[in-house]
Design an enzyme around this catalytic site. Structure first.
Site, PDB file in Angstrom:
ATOM      1  N   SER A  72       0.545  -2.003  -0.040  1.00 52.40           N
ATOM      2  CA  SER A  72      -0.085   0.194  -0.318  1.00 52.40           C
ATOM      3  C   SER A  72       1.310   1.169  -0.376  1.00 52.40           C
ATOM      4  CB  SER A  72      -0.985  -0.079   1.446  1.00 52.40           C
ATOM      5  OG  SER A  72       0.140   0.069   2.556  1.00 52.40           O
ATOM      6  N   HIS A  97      -6.582  -4.069 -16.882  1.00 50.95           N
ATOM      7  CA  HIS A  97      -6.092  -3.025 -15.717  1.00 50.95           C
ATOM      8  C   HIS A  97      -7.025  -2.245 -15.039  1.00 50.95           C
ATOM      9  CE1 HIS A  97      -2.395  -6.213 -16.678  1.00 50.95           C
ATOM     10  NE2 HIS A  97      -2.777  -6.398 -17.755  1.00 50.95           N
ATOM     11  N   ARG A  98      -7.557  -3.014 -13.397  1.00 53.87           N
ATOM     12  CA  ARG A  98      -8.981  -1.473 -13.276  1.00 53.87           C
ATOM     13  C   ARG A  98      -7.791  -0.509 -12.843  1.00 53.87           C
ATOM     14  NH1 ARG A  98     -11.097   1.744 -16.650  1.00 53.87           N
ATOM     15  NH2 ARG A  98     -11.810   1.959 -15.329  1.00 53.87           N
ATOM     16  N   ASN A 190      -0.361   3.604  -9.949  1.00 57.77           N
ATOM     17  CA  ASN A 190       0.077   3.970  -8.822  1.00 57.77           C
ATOM     18  C   ASN A 190       1.340   3.110  -9.216  1.00 57.77           C
ATOM     19  OD1 ASN A 190      -0.540   1.410  -7.488  1.00 57.77           O
ATOM     20  ND2 ASN A 190      -2.388   2.677  -7.123  1.00 57.77           N
ATOM     21  N   ARG A 192       1.796   0.561  -7.469  1.00 55.97           N
ATOM     22  CA  ARG A 192       1.665  -0.379  -6.956  1.00 55.97           C
ATOM     23  C   ARG A 192       0.602  -1.250  -8.461  1.00 55.97           C
ATOM     24  NH1 ARG A 192      -1.818  -2.867  -2.259  1.00 55.97           N
ATOM     25  NH2 ARG A 192      -1.972  -5.282  -2.734  1.00 55.97           N
ATOM     26  N   ARG A 201       2.493  -8.850 -18.053  1.00 55.90           N
ATOM     27  CA  ARG A 201       2.510  -7.959 -18.873  1.00 55.90           C
ATOM     28  C   ARG A 201       3.790  -8.177 -19.723  1.00 55.90           C
ATOM     29  NH1 ARG A 201      -2.921  -9.366 -21.047  1.00 55.90           N
ATOM     30  NH2 ARG A 201      -4.649  -8.380 -19.917  1.00 55.90           N
TER      31      ARG A 201
END
Length: 251
Positions: A72, A97-98, A190, A192, A201
């Site tokens: 995080s 990738h949401r 971000n 992460r 990928r």
């Protein structure tokens, strides 16, 4: 003859800016970027360890954070990239990738594709005969698109708003354009989220075009913020193309 892309073009549009608060200033050690310092500051705030008792430099601190799985902390650093020379086939996969990502992509409803560019599939590069077959197909598709737009503009002549009429024509005509049609997309993620995308990928099992893009993005982001991506290793896979593997896996 339309313009053809053989490689993606990746540009950094935005990166983190960090201002350390004077009353909680960290004992910084070593070279680092604003994004890396932001992540270190966030991690140290959790324990109020701004005095840096372990005497780690910023990138050592981030390596420890990755090792411990405190992912995080990496979400505070966001990077915006402009991707060009990529196909709509690629972006169909990319936008899956949401979490942690935002996207803004060229619209085929509003943008005239009569002069569209196309992305040569990596498997065809260097294969003259195969590329010739492919080129014939995209040439035909582009001619069909132009013809359909012209006819649909005539068909919808009763629509008074010309802008709306063009949109109606283009949104129908685009159906003949192939997945190889070049597009442009702004992607913000971000650190992460970028790590997760790159782990998946850039791997050997990924589709070749998005794998090629992932390697390009990895090289760029590794230069931007080594502390976030230093555990990725780029290598030449069995299929003789570049791939990447990571030491600390996504969570």
């Amino acid at each position: 003859m339309p313009h053809l892309y053989y490689e993606p073009v990746v540009t950094v549009l935005a990166r983190p800016t960090f201002s350390s608060p004077a009353h909680l200033d960290v004992h910084w050690i070593g070279d680092s970027t604003d994004g890396e310092r932001l992540a270190e500051f966030a991690g140290r705030l959790c324990y109020m360890s701004q005095h840096n008792p372990a005497k780690r430099d910023t990138r050592e601190c981030l390596d420890n954070i990755k090792k411990q799985g405190d992912w995080s902390v990496l979400e505070h650093g966001c990077y915006s990239l402009l991707l060009e020379g990529v196909s709509r086939s690629l972006t169909h996969e990319l936008v899956r990738h949401r979490a942690g990502f935002a996207y803004s992509q060229l619209s085929q409803r509003y943008v005239d594709e009569s002069q569209a560019s196309f992305v040569v599939p990596p498997a065809l590069v260097g294969e003259a005969e195969l590329e010739e077959v492919w080129r014939a197909e995209i040439d035909g598709a582009q001619r069909a698109y132009v013809d359909l737009v012209e006819r649909l503009m005539e068909r919808y002549a009763w629509v008074a708003d010309k802008v709306h009429r063009r949109k109606m024509a283009r949104e129908a005509a685009r159906a003949v354009l192939p997945n190889a049609t070049e597009t442009k997309i702004v992607v913000t993620g971000n650190a992460r989220a970028w790590r997760t995308m790159l782990e998946l990928r850039a791997s050997e099992g990924a589709e070749l075009e998005i794998r090629r893009l992932a390697i390009a993005v990895l090289r760029l982001l590794s230069a931007e913020a080594p502390g976030f991506f230093s555990d990725f290793e780029i290598y030449v896979a069995e299929d003789r193309r570049e791939a990447a593997r990571v030491l600390f896996h996504k969570v």
